[in-house]
Design a protein around this motif. Sequence first.
Motif, PDB file in Angstrom:
ATOM      1  N   LEU A  26     -13.135  11.412   3.601  1.00  0.00           N
ATOM      2  CA  LEU A  26     -12.474  11.241   2.304  1.00  0.00           C
ATOM      3  C   LEU A  26     -11.744   9.911   2.183  1.00  0.00           C
ATOM      4  CD1 LEU A  26     -10.900  14.765   1.622  1.00  0.00           C
ATOM      5  CD2 LEU A  26     -13.253  14.005   1.359  1.00  0.00           C
ATOM      6  N   VAL A  27     -11.504   9.258   3.310  1.00  0.00           N
ATOM      7  CA  VAL A  27     -10.667   8.057   3.327  1.00  0.00           C
ATOM      8  C   VAL A  27     -11.137   6.961   2.369  1.00  0.00           C
ATOM      9  CG1 VAL A  27     -10.157   6.048   4.798  1.00  0.00           C
ATOM     10  CG2 VAL A  27      -9.455   8.333   5.511  1.00  0.00           C
ATOM     11  N   PRO A  28     -12.434   6.651   2.265  1.00  0.00           N
ATOM     12  CA  PRO A  28     -12.818   5.574   1.335  1.00  0.00           C
ATOM     13  C   PRO A  28     -12.343   5.813  -0.096  1.00  0.00           C
ATOM     14  CG  PRO A  28     -14.620   6.021   2.839  1.00  0.00           C
ATOM     15  CD  PRO A  28     -13.599   7.099   3.077  1.00  0.00           C
ATOM     16  N   ASP A  29     -12.400   7.059  -0.568  1.00  0.00           N
ATOM     17  CA  ASP A  29     -11.924   7.347  -1.922  1.00  0.00           C
ATOM     18  C   ASP A  29     -10.403   7.350  -1.986  1.00  0.00           C
ATOM     19  OD1 ASP A  29     -14.410   7.448  -3.052  1.00  0.00           O
ATOM     20  OD2 ASP A  29     -14.575   9.627  -3.016  1.00  0.00           O
ATOM     21  N   TRP A  30      -9.742   7.849  -0.967  1.00  0.00           N
ATOM     22  CA  TRP A  30      -8.282   7.804  -0.944  1.00  0.00           C
ATOM     23  C   TRP A  30      -7.777   6.365  -0.974  1.00  0.00           C
ATOM     24  CZ3 TRP A  30      -7.447  11.847   3.503  1.00  0.00           C
ATOM     25  CH2 TRP A  30      -7.396  13.132   2.944  1.00  0.00           C
ATOM     26  N   GLY A  37      -6.665  -1.440  -0.397  1.00  0.00           N
ATOM     27  CA  GLY A  37      -7.858  -2.057   0.161  1.00  0.00           C
ATOM     28  C   GLY A  37      -9.041  -1.133   0.026  1.00  0.00           C
ATOM     29  N   SER A  38     -10.164  -1.552   0.534  1.00  0.00           N
ATOM     30  CA  SER A  38     -11.357  -0.702   0.509  1.00  0.00           C
ATOM     31  C   SER A  38     -12.009  -0.721   1.875  1.00  0.00           C
ATOM     32  CB  SER A  38     -12.353  -1.169  -0.564  1.00  0.00           C
ATOM     33  OG  SER A  38     -12.767  -2.494  -0.310  1.00  0.00           O
ATOM     34  N   LEU A 125      -3.103  15.582   9.380  1.00  0.00           N
ATOM     35  CA  LEU A 125      -2.496  14.740   8.348  1.00  0.00           C
ATOM     36  C   LEU A 125      -1.722  13.538   8.887  1.00  0.00           C
ATOM     37  CD1 LEU A 125      -2.002  14.309   5.320  1.00  0.00           C
ATOM     38  CD2 LEU A 125       0.005  15.810   5.529  1.00  0.00           C
ATOM     39  N   PRO A 126      -0.839  13.696   9.902  1.00  0.00           N
ATOM     40  CA  PRO A 126      -0.058  12.540  10.355  1.00  0.00           C
ATOM     41  C   PRO A 126      -0.904  11.414  10.961  1.00  0.00           C
ATOM     42  CG  PRO A 126       0.915  14.593  11.138  1.00  0.00           C
ATOM     43  CD  PRO A 126      -0.440  14.927  10.613  1.00  0.00           C
ATOM     44  N   GLU A 127      -2.131  11.729  11.390  1.00  0.00           N
ATOM     45  CA  GLU A 127      -2.967  10.732  12.065  1.00  0.00           C
ATOM     46  C   GLU A 127      -3.838   9.921  11.095  1.00  0.00           C
ATOM     47  OE1 GLU A 127      -4.848  12.414  15.805  1.00  0.00           O
ATOM     48  OE2 GLU A 127      -4.300  14.247  14.727  1.00  0.00           O
ATOM     49  N   ILE A 128      -3.973  10.382   9.860  1.00  0.00           N
ATOM     50  CA  ILE A 128      -4.965   9.789   8.963  1.00  0.00           C
ATOM     51  C   ILE A 128      -4.663   8.327   8.661  1.00  0.00           C
ATOM     52  CG2 ILE A 128      -5.973   9.880   6.660  1.00  0.00           C
ATOM     53  CD1 ILE A 128      -5.530  12.957   6.788  1.00  0.00           C
ATOM     54  N   ALA A 129      -3.454   8.031   8.184  1.00  0.00           N
ATOM     55  CA  ALA A 129      -3.132   6.651   7.805  1.00  0.00           C
ATOM     56  C   ALA A 129      -3.116   5.709   9.006  1.00  0.00           C
ATOM     57  CB  ALA A 129      -1.804   6.610   7.053  1.00  0.00           C
ATOM     58  N   PRO A 130      -2.500   6.064  10.138  1.00  0.00           N
ATOM     59  CA  PRO A 130      -2.526   5.153  11.297  1.00  0.00           C
ATOM     60  C   PRO A 130      -3.939   4.872  11.803  1.00  0.00           C
ATOM     61  CG  PRO A 130      -0.808   6.805  11.582  1.00  0.00           C
ATOM     62  CD  PRO A 130      -1.607   7.221  10.389  1.00  0.00           C
ATOM     63  N   GLU A 139      -1.364  -3.236   9.831  1.00  0.00           N
ATOM     64  CA  GLU A 139      -0.241  -2.678  10.586  1.00  0.00           C
ATOM     65  C   GLU A 139       0.056  -1.254  10.146  1.00  0.00           C
ATOM     66  OE1 GLU A 139       4.491  -3.624  11.420  1.00  0.00           O
ATOM     67  OE2 GLU A 139       3.147  -5.248  10.809  1.00  0.00           O
ATOM     68  N   SER A 140       0.009  -1.011   8.841  1.00  0.00           N
ATOM     69  CA  SER A 140       0.267   0.330   8.324  1.00  0.00           C
ATOM     70  C   SER A 140      -0.316   0.444   6.926  1.00  0.00           C
ATOM     71  CB  SER A 140       1.778   0.627   8.280  1.00  0.00           C
ATOM     72  OG  SER A 140       2.432  -0.256   7.371  1.00  0.00           O
ATOM     73  N   LEU A 141      -0.443   1.688   6.481  1.00  0.00           N
ATOM     74  CA  LEU A 141      -0.964   1.962   5.133  1.00  0.00           C
ATOM     75  C   LEU A 141      -0.086   3.041   4.501  1.00  0.00           C
ATOM     76  CD1 LEU A 141      -4.784   2.083   5.984  1.00  0.00           C
ATOM     77  CD2 LEU A 141      -3.635   0.286   4.672  1.00  0.00           C
ATOM     78  N   PRO A 142       1.124   2.681   4.090  1.00  0.00           N
ATOM     79  CA  PRO A 142       2.058   3.701   3.577  1.00  0.00           C
ATOM     80  C   PRO A 142       1.572   4.380   2.304  1.00  0.00           C
ATOM     81  CG  PRO A 142       2.917   1.474   3.215  1.00  0.00           C
ATOM     82  CD  PRO A 142       1.739   1.342   4.118  1.00  0.00           C
ATOM     83  N   GLU A 143       0.885   3.638   1.430  1.00  0.00           N
ATOM     84  CA  GLU A 143       0.397   4.259   0.197  1.00  0.00           C
ATOM     85  C   GLU A 143      -0.699   5.278   0.497  1.00  0.00           C
ATOM     86  OE1 GLU A 143       1.520   4.064  -2.904  1.00  0.00           O
ATOM     87  OE2 GLU A 143       3.165   2.847  -2.124  1.00  0.00           O
ATOM     88  N   LEU A 144      -1.576   4.938   1.424  1.00  0.00           N
ATOM     89  CA  LEU A 144      -2.621   5.888   1.818  1.00  0.00           C
ATOM     90  C   LEU A 144      -1.995   7.148   2.391  1.00  0.00           C
ATOM     91  CD1 LEU A 144      -5.566   6.712   2.388  1.00  0.00           C
ATOM     92  CD2 LEU A 144      -5.361   5.522   4.580  1.00  0.00           C
TER      93      LEU A 144
END
Length: 215
Positions: A26-30, A37-38, A125-130, A139-144
């Motif tokens: 699901l990450v590309p759409d998120w 970014g994409s 869930l906690p692992e998805i953005a990192p 470095e991080s993706l807080p919005e994602l």
Amino acid sequence: MNFLSHHALARQIATDEPPLFYAGNLVPDWLGISQEGSLKKRHVEGKTGPLADGARLHLAADQRFHTDPVFVALCNEAKALFAPVPLKRTFFFAHVAVELVMDAYLLRSDPTHAADLFQRLTLCLPEIAPQTALLLERESLPELAGVAERFLENRWIMAYETDAGLARRLMQLGQRVGIANLDLDSSQKLPEIFAMLYLIVASETPGLISRAAPI
């Protein structure tokens, strides 16, 4: 934005992968929603791990799905249905609307698709953005992280149970990409348009998903 369709395909071809695989799917759409970014093919080339594998499946499926003649025809039919509504970027809305209706069909015909997705996402869930940040070399993706959390907390796709919910989600996605809200009269036409579009798209959804499977 066809989250359930991507998950249904993942379940068809990979029934028991780690939860991050289904999240990566699901990450590309998120990322598109988060506007951080994409995720492209080059980001997952040579990469290992369940999240990269899931993202790779999403990208490969999209490549086949978006060029499927049936999907292209459905987008054109959706564009015609939206013609009475003063939308800018009509094809964008038509494309997204077809994807939303595909998910609505899956949700309404078999609610276990959504239950299974939420269960798997809860486990990672906690692992998805990192993990996604590593793929993008960020470095991080807080919005994602926020998008993923809200998707799970608010049960985003459950709005697809009704045509009014589909209309609401379409307008929310439009706002995300800078398209202004419709006036009240126009927005009230959207549920009726989605009801007509559902009748066209529903029967084609299983075939579209199956044909999107990477060879």
